[in-house]
Design an enzyme around this catalytic site. Structure first.
Site, PDB file in Angstrom:
ATOM      1  N   PRO A 111       7.822 -12.326  -0.756  1.00  0.00           N
ATOM      2  CA  PRO A 111       6.695 -12.118   0.159  1.00  0.00           C
ATOM      3  C   PRO A 111       6.099 -10.714   0.003  1.00  0.00           C
ATOM      4  CG  PRO A 111       8.499 -13.149   1.333  1.00  0.00           C
ATOM      5  CD  PRO A 111       9.018 -12.781  -0.021  1.00  0.00           C
ATOM      6  N   GLU A 112       4.777 -10.648  -0.174  1.00  0.00           N
ATOM      7  CA  GLU A 112       4.085  -9.368  -0.298  1.00  0.00           C
ATOM      8  C   GLU A 112       3.281  -9.118   0.978  1.00  0.00           C
ATOM      9  OE1 GLU A 112       2.023  -8.724  -3.961  1.00  0.00           O
ATOM     10  OE2 GLU A 112       3.438  -9.932  -5.108  1.00  0.00           O
ATOM     11  N   ARG A 172      19.096 -15.559  -0.359  1.00  0.00           N
ATOM     12  CA  ARG A 172      19.832 -14.590  -1.176  1.00  0.00           C
ATOM     13  C   ARG A 172      20.374 -13.387  -0.390  1.00  0.00           C
ATOM     14  NH1 ARG A 172      16.775 -13.898  -6.811  1.00  0.00           N
ATOM     15  NH2 ARG A 172      18.632 -12.653  -7.213  1.00  0.00           N
ATOM     16  N   ARG A 202      -1.944  11.044 -10.760  1.00  0.00           N
ATOM     17  CA  ARG A 202      -0.722  11.829 -10.977  1.00  0.00           C
ATOM     18  C   ARG A 202       0.220  11.156 -11.981  1.00  0.00           C
ATOM     19  NH1 ARG A 202      -1.578  13.623  -5.560  1.00  0.00           N
ATOM     20  NH2 ARG A 202      -0.355  11.998  -4.530  1.00  0.00           N
TER      21      ARG A 202
END
Ligand SMILES: [Zn+2]
Length: 306
Positions: free
Chosen positions: A2-3, A130, A182
């Site tokens: 899930p993002e 998991r 950067r």
């Protein structure tokens, strides 16, 4: 998996159902998933839910005791809300997160780690095959001081607004662009996956954004113009917005009207997990490669390395 958009979808679904609910009991089936002391669990069982928030992929449930429950779903976490005596597909029920058939099973089941029961007998199940996910408890005022939240870069826009902003603000562009610069010698995909540069972009939306902006994911940052980087952020945002607005990975999108299982990626994805299928822009076959150690989906014609 899930993002940010998936967790935002959970926040929206749970906000409607949990605010004002009083916790009656908490059942812990797996200690590793519930990182809260027993003595705290006892007083939690009387708390009322005040609000449901999110920062990047962390979901926060604020309680009237001025404490906040934090949830991280990691790879396989799911939150499943069930009303008593209701049909599974009843609109009051809700499930979201890692999409599996657990959403349709009797609960608790073998993947259930923790569940909450509320005063009205509805239940919230935290399932996690998991067991990498977790639930923690912190005083509300200390939440944002946590290192894993404090270190995060900005989000592209405020997705928690009812109407997602159309434009990325100039200050966000500047902040993210300077953070990207950067890492001038790194491949762009690795850089936008760095949560300190920009928060909440994982493998799905990185691939989708790079395809949208026609950038090869292995292109090093110094070979990209600011204009290309801005386009990339816009495309990531557009893909996340489509996911949230389509309802993302929820039970409602998982079960299609004909009873077969749907794939939420079909609702918004153009390249992710679509290897072998034609690019929606040029019809070239989408391929899967490896960039920055991650499986990466590209159109080899639209996305040429600089
Ligand atoms: Zn193409």
């Amino acid at each position: 998996m899930p993002e940010l958009p998936e967790v935002e979808t959970i926040r929206r679904g749970l906000s409607k159902r949990l605010i004002g609910q009083k916790i009656k009991s908490i059942t812990v089936l797996e200690k590793k998933s519930f990182q809260i002391a027993d003595e705290d669990r006892i007083w939690l069982e009387e708390s009322v839910i005040k609000s449901v928030r999110r920062r990047a992929k962390v979901l926060m449930i604020d309680l009237d005791s001025d404490y906040t429950l934090l949830f991280h779903l990691k790879m396989t976490g799911q939150l499943i809300y069930r009303e008593p005596n209701s049909e599974l597909t009843d609109n009051r029920n809700f499930a979201a997160g890692h999409p599996t058939g657990d959403w349709l099973m009797d609960l608790p089941n073998k993947s259930t780690r923790v569940y909450f029961e509320f005063e009205d007998a509805s239940k919230l199940f935290f399932n996690d095959q998991r067991k990498f996910g977790w639930i923690k408890l912190l005083p509300t005022e200390k939440v944002m001081e946590q290192k894993f939240l404090h270190e995060l870069g900005p989000e592209i826009v405020d997705f928690t607004q009812d109407k997602i902003p159309e434009k990325i603000s100039e200050s966000t562009y500047k902040q993210v662009l300077s953070a990207i610069r950067r890492h001038n010698n790194a491949p762009i995909k690795a850089v936008i996956l760095d949560q300190k540069v920009v928060a909440g972009i994982g493998n799905i939306y990185a691939d989708e954004g790079l395809w949208g902006a026609k950038i090869h994911p292995a292109t090093v940052v110094k070979d990209l113009t600011d204009r290309e980087l801005r386009k990339l952020l816009r495309e990531v945002k557009a893909s996340m917005t489509r996911s949230i607005e389509s309802g993302g990975s929820t039970m409602q999108t998982f079960v299609k009207a004909d009873g077969t299982k749907g794939n939420y990626l079909d609702l918004f994805a153009n390249v992710f997990r679509r290897e072998g299928l034609p690019c929606p822009r040029c019809q070239t076959e989408i391929i899967k490669i490896r960039v920055a150690g991650r499986g990466t989906h590209i159109c080899p014609k639209c996305q040429i390395k600089h």
